[in-house]
Design a protein around this motif. Structure first.
Motif, PDB file in Angstrom:
ATOM      1  N   UNK A  86       0.812  -1.236  -0.005  1.00 20.26           N
ATOM      2  CA  UNK A  86       0.055   0.139   0.019  1.00 20.26           C
ATOM      3  C   UNK A  86       0.938   1.229   0.023  1.00 20.26           C
ATOM      4  N   UNK A  87       0.340   2.304  -0.603  1.00 16.48           N
ATOM      5  CA  UNK A  87       1.238   3.461  -0.677  1.00 16.48           C
ATOM      6  C   UNK A  87       0.073   4.572  -0.610  1.00 16.48           C
ATOM      7  N   UNK A  88       0.620   5.754  -0.128  1.00 18.82           N
ATOM      8  CA  UNK A  88      -0.240   7.004  -0.194  1.00 18.82           C
ATOM      9  C   UNK A  88       0.626   8.180  -0.527  1.00 18.82           C
ATOM     10  N   UNK A 112      -3.604  10.388  -3.330  1.00 21.04           N
ATOM     11  CA  UNK A 112      -3.880   9.325  -3.832  1.00 21.04           C
ATOM     12  C   UNK A 112      -3.368   8.013  -3.045  1.00 21.04           C
ATOM     13  N   UNK A 113      -4.266   7.102  -3.176  1.00 13.42           N
ATOM     14  CA  UNK A 113      -4.036   5.898  -2.443  1.00 13.42           C
ATOM     15  C   UNK A 113      -3.645   4.746  -3.523  1.00 13.42           C
ATOM     16  N   UNK A 114      -2.552   3.971  -3.317  1.00 11.44           N
ATOM     17  CA  UNK A 114      -2.177   3.126  -4.082  1.00 11.44           C
ATOM     18  C   UNK A 114      -2.206   1.623  -3.505  1.00 11.44           C
ATOM     19  N   UNK A 126      -8.712   8.339  -5.061  1.00 12.81           N
ATOM     20  CA  UNK A 126      -8.067   9.643  -4.942  1.00 12.81           C
ATOM     21  C   UNK A 126      -8.899  10.535  -4.686  1.00 12.81           C
ATOM     22  N   UNK A 127      -8.653  11.909  -4.150  1.00  9.22           N
ATOM     23  CA  UNK A 127      -9.392  12.848  -4.116  1.00  9.22           C
ATOM     24  C   UNK A 127      -8.561  14.163  -4.131  1.00  9.22           C
TER      25      UNK A 127
END
Length: 132
Positions: A86-88, A112-114, A126-127
């Motif tokens: 996970x990544x942000x 963005x969340x990956x 994503x927002x």
């Protein structure tokens, strides 16, 4: 390697909306970059949560029908945290173009969340917040 992959994925995301020089934008690539069921949220006074289809369709139309020309957006700064699969990413961006014949510029923040999938890194959510 993950950071380079996430950087490339982010650049591809921003590039999906580019129609400078009369080139056809490839907004449909968002379907490949965002996992099925991904969530897209615009904050601010016109808060809206979108599915991928709800997000892509009006942008494809706006970028292709001539109302929005010479448009592009780009990341100006970012911070990316990666923990396993996970990544942000939290980043500032700018945008510019010509809307209904009037040049404009703007910017804001994207979060963005990956997630790492069997096909590689993809966007889970994503927002964004546009600075008024």
């Amino acid at each position: 390697m993950s950071k380079k992959e996430i950087d490339a994925l982010t650049a591809e995301f921003f590039g999906a909306f580019d129609n400078r020089g009369g080139t056809a934008p490839d907004v449909a690539r968002i379907h490949r970059l965002v996992i099925p069921g991904g969530v897209i949220v615009k904050t601010g006074p016109d808060f809206t949560a979108y599915t991928v289809d709800e997000f892509v369709e009006p942008r494809e139309r706006l970028l292709a029908d001539g109302r929005l020309a010479e448009f592009h957006e780009w990341e100006t700064s970012e911070r990316t945290d990666i923990a396993g699969d996970v990544a942000a990413r939290f980043g500032e961006y700018r945008k510019a173009g010509v809307l209904d014949g009037e040049p404009f510029e703007g910017g804001g923040t994207k979060a963005i969340q990956f997630v790492r999938t069997p096909e590689g890194w993809r966007i889970a959510a994503f927002s964004w917040y546009d600075v008024p």
